[in-house]
Design a protein around this motif. Structure first.
Motif, PDB file in Angstrom:
ATOM      1  N   ARG A   2       0.840  -1.195   0.000  1.00 22.68           N
ATOM      2  CA  ARG A   2       0.000   0.000   0.000  1.00 22.68           C
ATOM      3  C   ARG A   2       0.874   1.244   0.000  1.00 22.68           C
ATOM      4  O   ARG A   2       1.904   1.290   0.659  1.00 22.68           O
ATOM      5  CB  ARG A   2      -0.899   0.007   1.229  1.00 22.68           C
ATOM      6  N   GLU A  16      -4.465   7.455   0.241  1.00 18.02           N
ATOM      7  CA  GLU A  16      -3.935   6.257  -0.413  1.00 18.02           C
ATOM      8  C   GLU A  16      -3.886   6.461  -1.920  1.00 18.02           C
ATOM      9  O   GLU A  16      -4.758   7.105  -2.497  1.00 18.02           O
ATOM     10  CB  GLU A  16      -4.783   5.035  -0.067  1.00 18.02           C
ATOM     11  N   SER A  18      -2.593   4.351  -5.755  1.00 14.24           N
ATOM     12  CA  SER A  18      -2.353   3.035  -6.353  1.00 14.24           C
ATOM     13  C   SER A  18      -0.860   2.847  -6.631  1.00 14.24           C
ATOM     14  O   SER A  18      -0.076   3.798  -6.590  1.00 14.24           O
ATOM     15  CB  SER A  18      -3.137   2.912  -7.663  1.00 14.24           C
TER      16      SER A  18
END
Length: 149
Positions: A2, A16, A18
């Motif tokens: 992550r 967050e 990708s």
């Protein structure tokens, strides 16, 4: 795995991202840093040119005022000019050689950017007498003797 982006302050929220966004952000940062490195090398050339011009002006003013044409004074002036010219020519060559390398790293898999830069550099060399003279003078200085004697 992550990945996330967070602010530096206390309580900053984590956003967050990708894997693909992380890879693009990492590449963008590397390219920005590489661009700054190229800019620093250009600044080195410009600073050496300014030093050379300042030295010429200073020597001209000194000779105009004091007319010191003794052997030792002229010898000292010659060495000063040699140092400034060698510094300028070396910085110029460093810039040309290392920018080609930097752009290769910058471009990554894309060879067209490197080829474009090489082609443009070659065109400038062919079109500019001053470029060819400076290159010949640098080569002479590198392999034979100091330029001012």
């Amino acid at each position: 795995m992550r990945f996330g982006i967070a602010g530096l302050g206390l309580g900053a929220a984590l956003t967050e991202i990708s894997d693909e966004e992380f890879t693009r952000a990492k590449l963008a940062k590397q390219r920005i840093v590489r661009s700054l490195v190229i800019e620093d090398k250009f600044d080195l050339v410009i600073a050496n040119y300014a030093d050379f011009e300042r030295e010429l002006l200073g020597l001209a003013v000194h000779q105009m005022i004091y007319s010191d044409l003794s052997w030792s004074s002229m010898r000292l002036d010659t060495q000063i000019l040699n140092r400034r010219i060698v510094n300028l020519l070396s910085a110029g060559r460093l810039y040309i050689d290392q920018v080609m390398h930097d752009v290769g790293i910058f471009a990554g898999e894309d060879e067209s950017l490197v080829e474009h830069l090489k082609r443009k550099s070659s065109e400038q060399y062919d079109a500019r007498l001053g470029y060819r003279v400076m290159e010949a003078l640098r080569n002479y200085t590198q392999h034979r003797a100091l330029p001012v004697h």
